[in-house]
Scaffold this active site. Structure first.
Site, PDB file in Angstrom:
ATOM      1  CG  ASN A  91       0.627  24.559  -8.607  1.00 32.40           C
ATOM      2  OD1 ASN A  91       1.810  24.202  -9.392  1.00 32.40           O
ATOM      3  ND2 ASN A  91      -0.582  24.244  -9.321  1.00 32.40           N
ATOM      4  CG  ASP A  93      -1.135  28.324  -6.906  1.00 33.71           C
ATOM      5  OD1 ASP A  93      -1.111  27.940  -7.965  1.00 33.71           O
ATOM      6  OD2 ASP A  93      -1.775  27.650  -6.014  1.00 33.71           O
ATOM      7  CG  HIS A 108       7.649  21.738  -4.963  1.00 33.23           C
ATOM      8  ND1 HIS A 108       7.474  21.904  -6.321  1.00 33.23           N
ATOM      9  CD2 HIS A 108       8.191  20.331  -4.890  1.00 33.23           C
ATOM     10  CE1 HIS A 108       7.939  20.695  -7.086  1.00 33.23           C
ATOM     11  NE2 HIS A 108       8.570  19.952  -6.017  1.00 33.23           N
ATOM     12  CB  CYS A 119      13.009  29.019  17.324  1.00 33.01           C
ATOM     13  SG  CYS A 119      11.826  30.132  16.619  1.00 33.01           S
ATOM     14  CB  CYS A 140      14.148  33.232  18.250  1.00 32.64           C
ATOM     15  SG  CYS A 140      14.652  32.940  16.380  1.00 32.64           S
ATOM     16  N   GLY A 177      -0.797  20.192 -15.979  1.00 32.88           N
ATOM     17  CA  GLY A 177      -0.038  21.696 -16.209  1.00 32.88           C
ATOM     18  C   GLY A 177       1.218  21.502 -15.505  1.00 32.88           C
ATOM     19  CG  ASN A 203       1.380  20.729 -20.475  1.00 36.51           C
ATOM     20  OD1 ASN A 203       1.403  21.710 -21.293  1.00 36.51           O
ATOM     21  ND2 ASN A 203       1.940  20.220 -19.632  1.00 36.51           N
ATOM     22  CD  GLU A 205       5.096  23.093 -22.801  1.00 34.47           C
ATOM     23  OE1 GLU A 205       5.394  24.125 -23.530  1.00 34.47           O
ATOM     24  OE2 GLU A 205       5.758  22.845 -21.617  1.00 34.47           O
TER      25      GLU A 205
END
Ligand code: BV8
Ligand code: ZN
Length: 243
Positions: A91, A93, A108, A119, A140, A177, A203, A205
């Site tokens: 995540n 967030d 990520h 720069c 820059c 999740g 989860n 699903e």
């Protein structure tokens, strides 16, 4: 009897309980008429940096009011109480540190960090909305970009090797999740299973990892706190005040 080693992989689903649309939901909502998968790429940014920044500014505006939910707070308490604990998140967030998690591996990146395309200027920036778009480097003058990993970009090598080591050594992998579609993140819990550890999936699903999980619970904002309470009782772990 030493406490079990735990590694956790979280995805957008843990923040669904905080009102943050999951990545596939965002895709489902087809922001304007674009597929997020196509916008979250270096090619899209090179072609139209203003459009890609409008997409991320929209997501930052959606994420800004959201607060951690009981699942985030549970992981922060595990971080505080368990010696051998590693939280790895896909995540961007920022809800894990907001809930108090100290040791977090960001696979990520972080949507609240911005970096220069030229720069080494980096900044934490929580301004919503962000204007003007696309932002320019104060040092820059070149384009600034979200400090996140786009599709086709490689992950930070140090983060990835630390995450892989944690899952290789874990007795228990909690997978919370995530649709387990994106690599190399989705590969991590497999290392735990391969070394004789177990996977517990939270989860709403079934996913590509469900067949490897010994237990499947969900939704995470309810079931992760419940699982942790049972685990503490079973292991005789005192509580340090409720998270
Ligand atoms: C790389 C930042 C190469 C951007 C993200 C074909 C096969 C295999 C792999 C590939 C392939 N083609 C291309 C690849 C590689 C590609 C990839 O995996 N593509 C996928 C789509 C097939 N991977 C990459 O490009 C990675 N880099 O491989 O580099 C390389 C190597 C060496 C040198 C150079 C290059 C980079 C991947 C990183 C991409 N960036 N994020 C942004 O966010 O805009 S990933 C993006 O998807 C999000 O960050 C998100 O974290 C991630 C995964 O999604 P999830 O978190 O799982 O969210 P999702 O919506 O999918 O699912 C939510 C889940 O929650 C659902 O299952 C739902 O049921 C559940 N849920 C809902 N509510 C709840 C709940 N669960 C519990 N409780 C609830 N209440
Ligand atoms: Zn610069």
């Amino acid at each position: 009897m030493a406490l079990p080693k735990i590694a956790v992989l979280t995805g957008a689903g843990i923040s669904a309980g905080s009102g943050v649309p999951t990545f596939r939901d965002a895709e489902g909502s087809l922001w304007r008429t674009h597929n997020p998968q196509e916008l979250a790429t270096p090619a899209a940014f090179a072609r139209n940096p203003k459009l890609v920044w409008e997409f991320y500014d929209w997501r930052r505006q959606r994420m800004a009011p959201s607060k951690p939910n009981p699942a985030h707070f549970t992981l922060a308490e595990m971080d505080a109480l368990l010696p051998d604990f590693t939280l790895v998140t896909q995540n961007i967030d920022g809800l894990h540190p907001l809930a108090g998690s100290k040791r977090v591996l960001y696979l990520h990146g972080d949507i609240w960090r911005i970096r220069c395309t030229f720069c080494d200027h980096r900044q934490v920036n929580r301004q919503v909305p962000l204007a003007p778009l696309p932002p320019q480097c104060p040092e820059c003058g070149e384009l600034l970009r979200p400090d996140i990993v786009w599709f086709g970009e490689s992950l930070d090598w140090g983060v990835l090797t630390a995450a892989a080591k944690a899952f290789e050594e874990a007795d228990i992998a909690l997978v919370v999740g995530t649709s387990a579609v994106v690599y190399p993140a989705a590969q991590l819990p497999v290392y735990t299973r391969r070394n004789g550890g177990e996977i517990i999936e939270f989860n709403t699903e079934r996913t590509a990892l469900s067949s490897l999980a010994t237990t499947h619970l969900g939704p995470s904002e309810q079931m992760l706190p419940a699982w942790w309470a049972a685990f503490k009782a079973e292991q005789g772990i005192g509580t340090s005040g409720e998270g």
